[in-house]
Design a protein around this motif. Sequence first.
Motif, PDB file in Angstrom:
ATOM      1  N   GLY A 116       0.780  -1.230   0.000  1.00  0.00           N
ATOM      2  CA  GLY A 116       0.000   0.000   0.000  1.00  0.00           C
ATOM      3  C   GLY A 116       0.810   1.276   0.000  1.00  0.00           C
ATOM      4  O   GLY A 116       0.845   2.011   0.992  1.00  0.00           O
ATOM      5  N   SER A 117       1.425   1.577  -1.128  1.00  0.00           N
ATOM      6  CA  SER A 117       2.203   2.807  -1.291  1.00  0.00           C
ATOM      7  C   SER A 117       2.493   2.982  -2.776  1.00  0.00           C
ATOM      8  O   SER A 117       2.124   2.142  -3.600  1.00  0.00           O
ATOM      9  N   ILE A 151       1.876 -10.829  -6.854  1.00  0.00           N
ATOM     10  CA  ILE A 151       2.290  -9.501  -6.396  1.00  0.00           C
ATOM     11  C   ILE A 151       2.759  -8.668  -7.582  1.00  0.00           C
ATOM     12  O   ILE A 151       3.559  -9.128  -8.405  1.00  0.00           O
ATOM     13  N   VAL A 152       2.257  -7.454  -7.660  1.00  0.00           N
ATOM     14  CA  VAL A 152       2.740  -6.498  -8.662  1.00  0.00           C
ATOM     15  C   VAL A 152       3.712  -5.539  -7.968  1.00  0.00           C
ATOM     16  O   VAL A 152       3.338  -4.847  -7.018  1.00  0.00           O
ATOM     17  N   SER A 202       8.185   1.128  -3.835  1.00  0.00           N
ATOM     18  CA  SER A 202       8.071   0.964  -2.388  1.00  0.00           C
ATOM     19  C   SER A 202       8.270  -0.489  -1.966  1.00  0.00           C
ATOM     20  O   SER A 202       8.868  -0.771  -0.928  1.00  0.00           O
ATOM     21  N   LEU A 203       7.761  -1.425  -2.754  1.00  0.00           N
ATOM     22  CA  LEU A 203       7.958  -2.839  -2.430  1.00  0.00           C
ATOM     23  C   LEU A 203       9.449  -3.159  -2.395  1.00  0.00           C
ATOM     24  O   LEU A 203       9.933  -3.819  -1.467  1.00  0.00           O
ATOM     25  N   VAL A 204      10.170  -2.666  -3.381  1.00  0.00           N
ATOM     26  CA  VAL A 204      11.607  -2.923  -3.476  1.00  0.00           C
ATOM     27  C   VAL A 204      12.346  -2.294  -2.294  1.00  0.00           C
ATOM     28  O   VAL A 204      13.226  -2.907  -1.697  1.00  0.00           O
ATOM     29  N   VAL A 205      11.974  -1.075  -1.933  1.00  0.00           N
ATOM     30  CA  VAL A 205      12.662  -0.364  -0.858  1.00  0.00           C
ATOM     31  C   VAL A 205      12.374  -0.988   0.502  1.00  0.00           C
ATOM     32  O   VAL A 205      13.295  -1.234   1.294  1.00  0.00           O
ATOM     33  N   TYR A 206      11.111  -1.241   0.800  1.00  0.00           N
ATOM     34  CA  TYR A 206      10.745  -1.708   2.138  1.00  0.00           C
ATOM     35  C   TYR A 206      11.061  -3.184   2.377  1.00  0.00           C
ATOM     36  O   TYR A 206      11.379  -3.577   3.500  1.00  0.00           O
ATOM     37  N   LEU A 207      10.996  -4.022   1.342  1.00  0.00           N
ATOM     38  CA  LEU A 207      11.348  -5.423   1.525  1.00  0.00           C
ATOM     39  C   LEU A 207      12.825  -5.672   1.247  1.00  0.00           C
ATOM     40  O   LEU A 207      13.440  -6.529   1.872  1.00  0.00           O
ATOM     41  N   GLY A 208      13.402  -4.923   0.330  1.00  0.00           N
ATOM     42  CA  GLY A 208      14.830  -5.047   0.030  1.00  0.00           C
ATOM     43  C   GLY A 208      15.116  -6.067  -1.055  1.00  0.00           C
ATOM     44  O   GLY A 208      14.382  -7.042  -1.231  1.00  0.00           O
ATOM     45  N   LEU A 265      13.180   5.960   0.505  1.00  0.00           N
ATOM     46  CA  LEU A 265      12.383   6.104  -0.710  1.00  0.00           C
ATOM     47  C   LEU A 265      12.745   7.378  -1.480  1.00  0.00           C
ATOM     48  O   LEU A 265      12.448   7.504  -2.660  1.00  0.00           O
ATOM     49  N   GLU A 266      13.368   8.328  -0.788  1.00  0.00           N
ATOM     50  CA  GLU A 266      13.653   9.627  -1.401  1.00  0.00           C
ATOM     51  C   GLU A 266      15.118   9.751  -1.813  1.00  0.00           C
ATOM     52  O   GLU A 266      15.997   9.147  -1.219  1.00  0.00           O
ATOM     53  N   ARG A 267      15.350  10.591  -2.812  1.00  0.00           N
ATOM     54  CA  ARG A 267      16.701  10.832  -3.299  1.00  0.00           C
ATOM     55  C   ARG A 267      17.046  12.297  -3.111  1.00  0.00           C
ATOM     56  O   ARG A 267      16.311  13.161  -3.565  1.00  0.00           O
TER      57      ARG A 267
END
Length: 363
Positions: free
Chosen positions: A23-24, A88-89, A93-99, A165-167
Motif C-alpha cells: 500500500g504505497s 504480487i505487482v 516501495s515494495l523494493v525499498v521496504y522489503l529489500g 524512498l527519497e533521493r
Amino acid sequence: MIKRQEMGKIARDYQGIRIGVLGSHSALEIMDGAKDEGYKTTVYCQKGRETPYQRFKRVADEIVVLDKFKDMALAKTQKQLKDNNTIIVPHRSLVVYLGYDTLEEKFKVPIFGNRRLFRAEERNAKKNQYYLLEKAKIKLPRLFKNPKEIDCPCMVKVQEKDRPLERAFFTVSSYSDYKEKSEARIKQGLISEEDLTSSSIEELVVGTYMNFNFFHTPISKQVDFIGIERRLQTNIHDYNALPARQQLDIDVDLQNIEVGHTPASIRESLLDKVIKMGDQFVSAVKKEYAPGIIGPFSLQSVITKDLELVVYDVSLRVPGNPIVATTTPYTKYQYGHTFGVGRRIAMEIRQAEIQDKMNKIVT
C-alpha cells in the motif's frame, strides 16, 4: 536464490487469481487496473497509512494492515498470499521496504515481472542502468567518476540518509560547489558520507524533460508505448517558476523530491525515436537479465534543442504515474481505449491465464 520455475508452477496452479500490492507508491493505479479486468485485489498497508485505500474502497477488495511494511515478507503473510492465489505487482516501495535480498532469496510468492532486474536501477550495481543503456546504444548523460573533474553543470544523485524512498539530488557547477553543497548536506543530516561516496554525478542535460513509459512481456513480444508524463518536484518546481530577480533574493536549499505528475504528449515526428528507443532497451536487457523485461518500464529522458533523446534515469517496474491512465492517447491508438500501466498489467495476466502461460510472466 528463488527459482523462476518454482514461482511459475505456483502461479499456474492458482485457481481464481488475486492481485496483491503493497500500500504505497502506485497501489491505487495497480488495483484500479486489476478491477477493470475483473480481478479481486488485496492491499497490504502499514498501520496508519491505510486511509487512501479505505476511502477509495472500490479498488481494494481486502485491506490487510501490518505493523510494518516489511512484515509482508513474514512466513505467515507469504502463506496467506499463496493461499489466496495472489500475484504480487511490484513497485518502488515494495523494493525499498522489503529489500533486494529478501525479494531475490526469501519472498517465495509469484511476482509479476523479473525480480532479478530490480537491482539494476541502483547506480552502484554491477550491471546497472548505465550499463544497460550503453548496451542498448541509448544516449545518456556524461558521467563523472571523480568530482574534481566536474567542468559543467551536473546533478549529484545521492540517497537521503533517513528516508530510503527519497533521493537527495542536488546540482553543482564545479568541484568547489560540489564540496560546499555536499558538506552542508552532510552537516544537516540529509545525506551520509558513505552514500555520497557511492553517489553518481551526471552532466545536467538541458532540454525538455519527459518520462516515456513502455510495456513488454514474453507473451506479447511487442513493446507497447503506454504514454508520457512529467514529474512535479519540490521545492525546485515552484522555485523555477519565480522570476530570476526573486530567485537571486532567496537563499534556500533546493531539492528534487517527487510529489506528483502532469501529463504530456510528444509531437508525432519524434515518435519514431521514442518507439525505437524502447525496442532497443528491451532487446539489450533480455541479453543481460534473462528472461528480460516483464511488464512496465520507464525511460526518463531529456529532449535537447537538437531533438536528441538523452535518458537520465530508468524505472524497471511500475513507474508510478497514475495520470497516464486517464490522459494518454497512445493506448487508444493501439487498443481503442485509454488506460494506464495498472490495467495493462492486468490485461497481460488475463492473457497468460487464457493461454496457460503464467510461468512466462512471473518470477
